[in-house]
Design a protein around this motif. Structure first.
Motif, mmCIF file in Angstrom:
data_model
loop_
_atom_site.group_PDB
_atom_site.id
_atom_site.type_symbol
_atom_site.label_atom_id
_atom_site.label_comp_id
_atom_site.label_asym_id
_atom_site.label_seq_id
_atom_site.Cartn_x
_atom_site.Cartn_y
_atom_site.Cartn_z
ATOM 1 N N ILE A 34 -3.924 9.334 0.424
ATOM 2 C CA ILE A 34 -4.346 8.567 1.602
ATOM 3 C C ILE A 34 -5.790 8.101 1.443
ATOM 4 O O ILE A 34 -6.119 6.934 1.667
ATOM 5 C CB ILE A 34 -4.199 9.420 2.875
ATOM 6 N N VAL A 35 -6.660 9.030 1.049
ATOM 7 C CA VAL A 35 -8.080 8.697 0.868
ATOM 8 C C VAL A 35 -8.224 7.604 -0.193
ATOM 9 O O VAL A 35 -8.981 6.645 -0.013
ATOM 10 C CB VAL A 35 -8.879 9.953 0.469
ATOM 11 N N LYS A 36 -7.487 7.741 -1.294
ATOM 12 C CA LYS A 36 -7.547 6.730 -2.355
ATOM 13 C C LYS A 36 -7.037 5.381 -1.869
ATOM 14 O O LYS A 36 -7.611 4.335 -2.199
ATOM 15 C CB LYS A 36 -6.730 7.177 -3.566
ATOM 16 N N ALA A 37 -5.971 5.394 -1.086
ATOM 17 C CA ALA A 37 -5.409 4.140 -0.584
ATOM 18 C C ALA A 37 -6.428 3.374 0.250
ATOM 19 O O ALA A 37 -6.567 2.150 0.120
ATOM 20 C CB ALA A 37 -4.151 4.418 0.227
ATOM 21 N N PHE A 38 -7.147 4.091 1.113
ATOM 22 C CA PHE A 38 -8.152 3.411 1.938
ATOM 23 C C PHE A 38 -9.314 2.911 1.087
ATOM 24 O O PHE A 38 -9.882 1.842 1.363
ATOM 25 C CB PHE A 38 -8.635 4.342 3.049
ATOM 26 N N LYS A 39 -9.671 3.655 0.049
ATOM 27 C CA LYS A 39 -10.727 3.183 -0.843
ATOM 28 C C LYS A 39 -10.270 1.935 -1.593
ATOM 29 O O LYS A 39 -11.058 1.014 -1.821
ATOM 30 C CB LYS A 39 -11.115 4.287 -1.824
ATOM 31 N N ASP A 40 -8.988 1.906 -1.978
ATOM 32 C CA ASP A 40 -8.449 0.718 -2.646
ATOM 33 C C ASP A 40 -8.468 -0.486 -1.704
ATOM 34 O O ASP A 40 -8.768 -1.614 -2.124
ATOM 35 C CB ASP A 40 -7.020 0.982 -3.123
ATOM 36 N N LEU A 41 -8.145 -0.248 -0.426
ATOM 37 C CA LEU A 41 -8.208 -1.332 0.556
ATOM 38 C C LEU A 41 -9.644 -1.822 0.717
ATOM 39 O O LEU A 41 -9.893 -3.031 0.831
ATOM 40 C CB LEU A 41 -7.652 -0.862 1.899
ATOM 41 N N VAL B 119 -4.897 12.628 9.425
ATOM 42 C CA VAL B 119 -5.627 12.228 8.220
ATOM 43 C C VAL B 119 -5.747 10.711 8.129
ATOM 44 O O VAL B 119 -6.828 10.167 7.872
ATOM 45 C CB VAL B 119 -4.944 12.785 6.950
ATOM 46 N N ILE B 120 -4.640 10.002 8.352
ATOM 47 C CA ILE B 120 -4.674 8.546 8.276
ATOM 48 C C ILE B 120 -5.529 7.970 9.397
ATOM 49 O O ILE B 120 -6.310 7.036 9.197
ATOM 50 C CB ILE B 120 -3.249 7.968 8.317
ATOM 51 N N GLY B 121 -5.395 8.541 10.600
ATOM 52 C CA GLY B 121 -6.222 8.094 11.721
ATOM 53 C C GLY B 121 -7.700 8.312 11.453
ATOM 54 O O GLY B 121 -8.538 7.468 11.794
ATOM 55 N N ARG B 122 -8.021 9.442 10.817
ATOM 56 C CA ARG B 122 -9.423 9.731 10.484
ATOM 57 C C ARG B 122 -9.983 8.695 9.519
ATOM 58 O O ARG B 122 -11.081 8.166 9.728
ATOM 59 C CB ARG B 122 -9.517 11.124 9.862
ATOM 60 N N GLU B 123 -9.224 8.397 8.463
ATOM 61 C CA GLU B 123 -9.700 7.432 7.473
ATOM 62 C C GLU B 123 -9.835 6.038 8.077
ATOM 63 O O GLU B 123 -10.775 5.298 7.767
ATOM 64 C CB GLU B 123 -8.766 7.416 6.264
ATOM 65 N N ILE C 62 -9.969 -5.437 2.332
ATOM 66 C CA ILE C 62 -8.938 -5.491 3.375
ATOM 67 C C ILE C 62 -9.327 -4.506 4.476
ATOM 68 O O ILE C 62 -9.385 -3.297 4.237
ATOM 69 C CB ILE C 62 -7.549 -5.139 2.810
ATOM 70 N N GLU C 63 -9.630 -5.026 5.646
ATOM 71 C CA GLU C 63 -10.059 -4.192 6.771
ATOM 72 C C GLU C 63 -8.889 -3.989 7.731
ATOM 73 O O GLU C 63 -8.332 -4.951 8.259
ATOM 74 C CB GLU C 63 -11.232 -4.849 7.510
ATOM 75 N N VAL C 64 -8.531 -2.734 7.939
ATOM 76 C CA VAL C 64 -7.432 -2.414 8.849
ATOM 77 C C VAL C 64 -7.941 -2.433 10.289
ATOM 78 O O VAL C 64 -8.837 -1.664 10.650
ATOM 79 C CB VAL C 64 -6.827 -1.030 8.518
ATOM 80 N N CYS D 252 0.871 -1.186 0.000
ATOM 81 C CA CYS D 252 0.000 0.000 0.000
ATOM 82 C C CYS D 252 0.903 1.228 0.000
ATOM 83 O O CYS D 252 1.148 1.855 1.036
ATOM 84 C CB CYS D 252 -0.912 -0.010 1.220
ATOM 85 N N ALA D 253 1.406 1.586 -1.173
ATOM 86 C CA ALA D 253 2.346 2.702 -1.287
ATOM 87 C C ALA D 253 1.613 4.027 -1.425
ATOM 88 O O ALA D 253 0.744 4.169 -2.281
ATOM 89 C CB ALA D 253 3.263 2.482 -2.494
ATOM 90 N N PHE D 254 1.950 4.964 -0.547
ATOM 91 C CA PHE D 254 1.444 6.334 -0.669
ATOM 92 C C PHE D 254 2.286 7.238 0.205
ATOM 93 O O PHE D 254 2.945 6.791 1.145
ATOM 94 C CB PHE D 254 -0.044 6.439 -0.292
ATOM 95 N N ASN D 255 2.266 8.514 -0.143
ATOM 96 C CA ASN D 255 2.979 9.525 0.646
ATOM 97 C C ASN D 255 2.056 9.988 1.765
ATOM 98 O O ASN D 255 0.928 10.433 1.500
ATOM 99 C CB ASN D 255 3.372 10.700 -0.251
ATOM 100 N N VAL D 256 2.514 9.901 3.004
ATOM 101 C CA VAL D 256 1.651 10.233 4.144
ATOM 102 C C VAL D 256 1.286 11.717 4.202
ATOM 103 O O VAL D 256 0.402 12.110 4.973
ATOM 104 C CB VAL D 256 2.290 9.810 5.485
ATOM 105 N N THR D 257 1.955 12.554 3.400
ATOM 106 C CA THR D 257 1.623 13.981 3.384
ATOM 107 C C THR D 257 0.634 14.325 2.278
ATOM 108 O O THR D 257 0.258 15.490 2.124
ATOM 109 C CB THR D 257 2.887 14.842 3.206
ATOM 110 N N ASP D 258 0.213 13.329 1.511
ATOM 111 C CA ASP D 258 -0.706 13.548 0.388
ATOM 112 C C ASP D 258 -2.090 13.059 0.781
ATOM 113 O O ASP D 258 -2.381 11.865 0.725
ATOM 114 C CB ASP D 258 -0.183 12.790 -0.845
ATOM 115 N N GLU D 259 -2.969 13.981 1.166
ATOM 116 C CA GLU D 259 -4.294 13.598 1.658
ATOM 117 C C GLU D 259 -5.093 12.840 0.604
ATOM 118 O O GLU D 259 -5.755 11.838 0.913
ATOM 119 C CB GLU D 259 -5.067 14.832 2.117
#
Length: 227
Positions: free
Chosen positions: A72-79, A122-126, A84-86, A62-69
């Motif tokens: 991040i949103v796209k990564a969670f949608k892809d999961l 942001v990551i915690g929110r998602e 895949i439930e975190v 799950c590659a993404f830059n943690v400073t790119d909101e």
């Protein structure tokens, strides 16, 4: 003897393709968790995933830059799309600039804020958006907790007043006695053993330190100071 079993759980550790994040991810994997490996370089993330699998663990990239909101949103949608439930989030990614404040550019300062603070929000929110409806989940906030100022501590205490269901906050501190009293009084303390000098030397060697014994000696044999 296992202290806990994470079989059937999935852990996202930011910055886990290398360094401390990788070490923490390996610990979670050894406890049975499937690891969502993160980093900014897809190739390095893929290599880490392959190494986890070669060691008998479950892992997904799950590659993404943690400073790119947006990323991040796209990564969670892809999961979500991959079902895949975190269950466990470790906000590990962070940076620092080792130079005097008077030589620090505002852009450098902003990078630290974006990487070390805003990304965790942001990551915690998602993650929380998905954990709350499921009624379970754990969020680990990695921070030198003794560095919390009054404003940060107030925000933390407000969160503790109305915690999301199934969510826990984990503060890490080298010296818990240095925590603000208002925070310390709300914490359950768990003291973890320091790594043995041999383990610390092996880890430092893996990070590219050529003579780890010199660094350990400079820290008077205190592994945590060297790490």
């Amino acid at each position: 003897m296992k202290l806990f079993d994470l079989s059937g759980r999935t852990a996202l550790v930011t910055g886990s393709s290398r360094g401390l994040g990788r070490a923490m991810a390996e610990g979670l994997a050894q406890a049975g968790a499937r690891i969502v490996v993160n980093g900014t370089d897809p190739a390095k993330v893929g290599e880490a995933v392959a190494e986890f699998k070669a060691a008998g663990h479950q892992a997904v990239p799950c590659a993404f830059n943690v400073t790119d909101e947006a990323a991040i949103v796209k990564a969670f949608k892809d999961l979500d799309a991959a079902k895949i439930e975190v269950d466990i989030l470790v906000n590990n990614a962070g940076i620092q600039f080792r130079k005097p404040m008077v030589e620090l550019d505002t852009s450098d300062w902003q990078r630290v804020i974006d990487t070390n603070l805003t990304s965790a929000f942001v990551i915690g929110r998602e993650a929380a958006k998905r954990m709350i409806p499921r009624g379970r989940g754990k969020v680990a906030v990695l921070h030198p907790a003794e560095a919390l100022n009054l404003q940060s501590a107030s925000a933390l205490l407000k969160t503790l007043e109305e915690p999301a269901a199934g969510t826990r906050l984990v503060l890490t501190a080298g010296d818990p006695a240095q925590l603000l009293a208002t925070v310390r009084s709300r914490c359950q303390r768990l003291q973890l053993p320091a790594p043995a000098p041999g383990e610390a030397a092996a880890w430092l060697t893996a990070q590219g330190v050529l003579r780890p014994e010199i660094l350990l000696a400079a820290c008077s044999g205190r592994p945590l100071d060297a790490l």
